[in-house]
Design an enzyme around this catalytic site. Structure first.
Site, mmCIF file in Angstrom:
data_model
loop_
_atom_site.group_PDB
_atom_site.id
_atom_site.type_symbol
_atom_site.label_atom_id
_atom_site.label_comp_id
_atom_site.label_asym_id
_atom_site.label_seq_id
_atom_site.Cartn_x
_atom_site.Cartn_y
_atom_site.Cartn_z
ATOM 1 N N GLY A 169 0.943 -1.364 0.046
ATOM 2 C CA GLY A 169 -0.015 0.002 -0.055
ATOM 3 C C GLY A 169 0.797 1.182 -0.095
ATOM 4 O O GLY A 169 2.078 1.368 -0.328
ATOM 5 N N VAL A 208 -0.069 4.672 5.482
ATOM 6 C CA VAL A 208 -0.530 3.610 6.247
ATOM 7 C C VAL A 208 0.533 2.599 6.537
ATOM 8 O O VAL A 208 0.582 2.052 7.696
ATOM 9 C CB VAL A 208 -1.640 2.663 5.303
ATOM 10 C CG1 VAL A 208 -2.137 1.436 6.130
ATOM 11 C CG2 VAL A 208 -2.841 3.717 4.796
ATOM 12 N N GLU A 212 5.770 -3.397 0.965
ATOM 13 C CA GLU A 212 5.574 -3.165 -0.691
ATOM 14 C C GLU A 212 4.706 -1.849 -0.970
ATOM 15 O O GLU A 212 3.745 -1.589 -0.867
ATOM 16 C CB GLU A 212 4.739 -4.365 -1.216
ATOM 17 C CG GLU A 212 5.379 -5.570 -0.707
ATOM 18 C CD GLU A 212 6.943 -5.781 -1.577
ATOM 19 O OE1 GLU A 212 7.082 -5.269 -2.564
ATOM 20 O OE2 GLU A 212 7.621 -6.870 -0.987
ATOM 21 N N CYS A 251 1.721 0.108 -9.416
ATOM 22 C CA CYS A 251 2.474 0.794 -8.422
ATOM 23 C C CYS A 251 3.868 0.893 -9.255
ATOM 24 O O CYS A 251 4.808 1.718 -8.928
ATOM 25 C CB CYS A 251 2.796 -0.108 -7.234
ATOM 26 S SG CYS A 251 2.923 -1.910 -7.553
HETATM 27 P P1 NAD Z 1 -3.463 2.359 1.056
HETATM 28 O O1 NAD Z 1 -2.187 2.301 1.827
HETATM 29 O O2 NAD Z 1 -4.439 3.320 1.527
HETATM 30 O O3 NAD Z 1 -4.288 0.682 1.520
HETATM 31 C C1 NAD Z 1 -3.585 -0.272 1.718
HETATM 32 C C2 NAD Z 1 -4.253 -1.299 2.804
HETATM 33 O O4 NAD Z 1 -4.170 -0.649 3.954
HETATM 34 C C3 NAD Z 1 -5.810 -1.331 2.565
HETATM 35 O O5 NAD Z 1 -6.129 -2.796 2.569
HETATM 36 C C4 NAD Z 1 -6.499 -0.579 3.519
HETATM 37 O O6 NAD Z 1 -7.891 -1.102 3.970
HETATM 38 C C5 NAD Z 1 -5.651 -0.661 4.692
HETATM 39 N N1 NAD Z 1 -5.570 0.649 5.527
HETATM 40 C C6 NAD Z 1 -5.893 1.985 4.938
HETATM 41 N N2 NAD Z 1 -5.886 2.800 6.018
HETATM 42 C C7 NAD Z 1 -5.578 2.081 7.146
HETATM 43 C C8 NAD Z 1 -5.431 2.471 8.449
HETATM 44 N N3 NAD Z 1 -5.439 3.795 8.872
HETATM 45 N N4 NAD Z 1 -4.955 1.604 9.319
HETATM 46 C C9 NAD Z 1 -4.718 0.275 8.847
HETATM 47 N N5 NAD Z 1 -5.073 -0.034 7.715
HETATM 48 C C10 NAD Z 1 -5.347 0.876 6.809
HETATM 49 O O7 NAD Z 1 -2.762 1.822 -0.060
HETATM 50 P P2 NAD Z 1 -3.951 1.790 -1.445
HETATM 51 O O8 NAD Z 1 -4.371 3.171 -1.681
HETATM 52 O O9 NAD Z 1 -4.702 0.620 -1.299
HETATM 53 O O10 NAD Z 1 -2.833 1.423 -2.563
HETATM 54 C C11 NAD Z 1 -2.212 2.434 -3.232
HETATM 55 C C12 NAD Z 1 -0.599 2.472 -2.677
HETATM 56 O O11 NAD Z 1 -0.042 1.313 -2.905
HETATM 57 C C13 NAD Z 1 0.227 3.224 -3.694
HETATM 58 O O12 NAD Z 1 1.136 4.132 -3.059
HETATM 59 C C14 NAD Z 1 1.086 2.289 -4.524
HETATM 60 O O13 NAD Z 1 2.165 2.776 -5.075
HETATM 61 C C15 NAD Z 1 0.846 1.148 -3.686
HETATM 62 N N6 NAD Z 1 1.144 -0.119 -4.052
HETATM 63 C C16 NAD Z 1 2.410 -0.607 -3.970
HETATM 64 C C17 NAD Z 1 2.643 -2.108 -4.855
HETATM 65 C C18 NAD Z 1 3.809 -2.878 -4.509
HETATM 66 O O14 NAD Z 1 3.532 -4.102 -4.827
HETATM 67 N N7 NAD Z 1 4.955 -2.143 -4.164
HETATM 68 C C19 NAD Z 1 1.565 -2.485 -5.440
HETATM 69 C C20 NAD Z 1 0.295 -1.929 -5.544
HETATM 70 C C21 NAD Z 1 0.220 -0.602 -4.834
#
Ligand code: NAD
Length: 473
Positions: free
Chosen positions: A202, A206, A224, A258
């Site tokens: 993510g 977070v 990741e 990503c």
């Molecule tokens: P995010 O960090 O908002 O959410 C990821 C997960 O965290 C979700 O399951 C969500 O329910 C949970 N979450 C959200 N807020 C939370 C909190 N306050 N406390 C605990 N859990 C919480 O990310 P996103 O918007 O779903 O994804 C986008 C980001 O992910 C981008 O920055 C992207 O680059 C990154 N990403 C990385 C990869 C990789 O493989 N490196 C792949 C895809 C996306």
């Protein structure tokens, strides 16, 4: 005792059921049933069956959440996980085999080896952009390594989350893998518990919350994350092919990838040719009006649509070379190229994660390298050049999670290549053996015979023993 809290959308979060699920997989792990390799293989085969039998349900869900074309959904989500499963099934025996270590003379006689042991219960938290692949690929690694899993799909891809929660209990052993659906509240509750590893994909904000919660239990984490992955197009690049490949990697999943090229650094002598070729590629892929193309995805929700529209309308974001039209109702943003943005503009400072591509002219290789090195290490770096010397120079003088020369995004689909970030783009890598190793404990085991038992190895220390130790060690 069920602790139920109302949520904005009136659904009820049954927090006690979260704890029950964790206890169930904890008991599954403690029973040691995941230890035998044949059990792990059976679970991996069951996951493969889930992907085959559940394919329609999953592809429909991906289409509902992200407007993903079925072919794209299959290629970038299902096929990637199935390749991970296939690799794990064929290599598990050798990955899991104890690795013999030759003992140095001073430690003879004896035997030494490194054993791979499961860690325990792994919490996998997934994002919304590849909501199936980024939940199931870490699960493949976790199962292969003999762990149990609590899987938390993203609430922002609700149809996929529901399909996963519906399918997993039909195929996988509920004491090995359990799915907890939900958003912030549910994840917060999950994170109060102790896990043996947290595998988070993510954003960086977070990730900080996750790391803090993990610190309370000294739980190791894999993060990741993302960032701004550059593509460098040099003056000796095959410009038409560079443009077609950048266009493919950028506008796949409507830019919500990503490892998508976030921006392009292009040599001024090929800039016009490159932008024209990008435009041609977009027309070839999605027709003259991408809004009518089934091959082009949608923005995940209204909040991200607004975020991207703000980036686009920023007066400092540069000139629109092509694209730029939006339809907020339909969560549509046209494939868009911005030229010469102000380096202070949001589009040049925040991860774009959408179908907007800034193109920045860059005088020479040194300037491109300095540009990349002046920013946090990205998840991916792309170099387009016909010169292997140029490619090597850029690779040698920069750092990124992964890299690809003359293509983009493809490096992620190769199970033999570890996938992960560095610095702000993440901690730890997975895919194939890297995932198995990441979710295993490497236990060093030294086995000594009781004879001989030389007195010389024990105190009291003498000048003679001192000389001997210094000679031997
Ligand atoms: P995010 O960090 O908002 O959410 C990821 C997960 O965290 C979700 O399951 C969500 O329910 C949970 N979450 C959200 N807020 C939370 C909190 N306050 N406390 C605990 N859990 C919480 O990310 P996103 O918007 O779903 O994804 C986008 C980001 O992910 C981008 O920055 C992207 O680059 C990154 N990403 C990385 C990869 C990789 O493989 N490196 C792949 C895809 C996306």
């Amino acid at each position: 005792m069920a602790l139920a809290e109302p949520r904005e959308n009136n659904t009820i979060i049954d927090l006690a059921s979260i704890d029950e699920r964790i206890l169930r997989v904890r008991a599954g792990f403690t029973s040691r049933r995941t230890q035998p390799l044949h059990f792990r293989k059976k679970q991996l085969q069951a996951l493969d069956r889930l992907l085959v039998k559940g394919e329609d349900e999953l592809l429909d869900a991906l289409s509902a959440d992200l407007g993903k074309h079925r072919t794209e959904g299959w290629l970038t989500e299902i096929a990637i996980v199935r390749a991970e499963i296939k690799e794990a099934l064929s290599s598990l025996k050798s990955w899991a085999a104890p690795k013999k270590v030759r003992l140095p003379a001073a430690h003879q006689p004896g035997k030494a080896e490194i054993r791979s042991e499961p860690l325990g219960v792994v919490l996998v938290i997934a994002p919304w952009n590849y909501p199936l692949q980024l939940l199931f690929s870490p699960i493949v690694a976790a199962i292969a390594a003999g762990n149990c899993v609590v899987a938390k799909p993203s609430e922002l891809a609700p149809a996929t989350s529901a399909a996963i929660a519906h399918l997993v209990p039909q195929f996988l052993d509920g004491s090995v893998v359990t799915v907890v659906e939900g958003g912030v509240e549910e994840t917060t509750e999950l994170l109060r518990n102790r896990f043996d590893h947290i595998f988070f994909t993510g954003g960086p904000n977070v990730a900080r919350v996750v790391m803090e919660a993990a610190a309370a239990h000294l739980t190791p984490v894999t993060l990741e994350l993302g960032g701004k992955s550059p593509a460098i197009v040099t003056r000796d690049a095959n410009v038409a092919i560079a443009a077609r490949r950048v266009a493919w990697g950028k506008w796949l999943n409507a830019g919500q990838t990503c490892v998508a090229p976030d921006y392009v650094l292009v040599h001024p002598s090929v800039q016009t040719e490159f932008i024209d070729a990008l435009s041609d590629a977009v027309q070839e892929f999605f027709g003259v009006d991408a809004a009518t193309s089934e091959s082009y995805g949608r923005i995940v929700n209204a909040r991200h649509q607004r975020r991207l529209e703000r980036m686009l309308r920023d007066p400092e974001a540069g000139r629109v070379a092509f694209g730029g039209s939006v339809d907020a109702q339909k969560l549509f943003i046209e494939p868009t190229v911005l030229v010469n943005p102000d380096l202070g503009a949001t589009v040049m400072n925040e991860e774009i994660f959408g179908p907007i591509l800034p193109v920045v002219p860059c005088a020479d290789l040194d300037a491109a390298i300095a540009f990349v090195n002046g920013r946090p290490q990205p998840l991916a770096l792309y170099v387009f050049t016909e010169s292997s010397e140029t490619a090597e120079r850029i690779l040698d003088q920069t750092s990124s999670g992964g890299a690809c020369v003359n293509h983009c995004v493809q490096q992620v689909g190769i199970t033999q290549l570890p996938f992960g970030g560095v610095g702000e783009s993440g901690t730890g890598a997975y895919h194939g053996q890297a995932g198995f190793d990441r979710l295993s404990h490497k236990r060093s085991v030294l086995n000594k015979p009781t004879r001989p038992d030389l007195r010389i190895a024990y105190p009291p220390y003498t000048a003679f023993k001192d000389r001997l130790y210094r000679k031997l060690l």
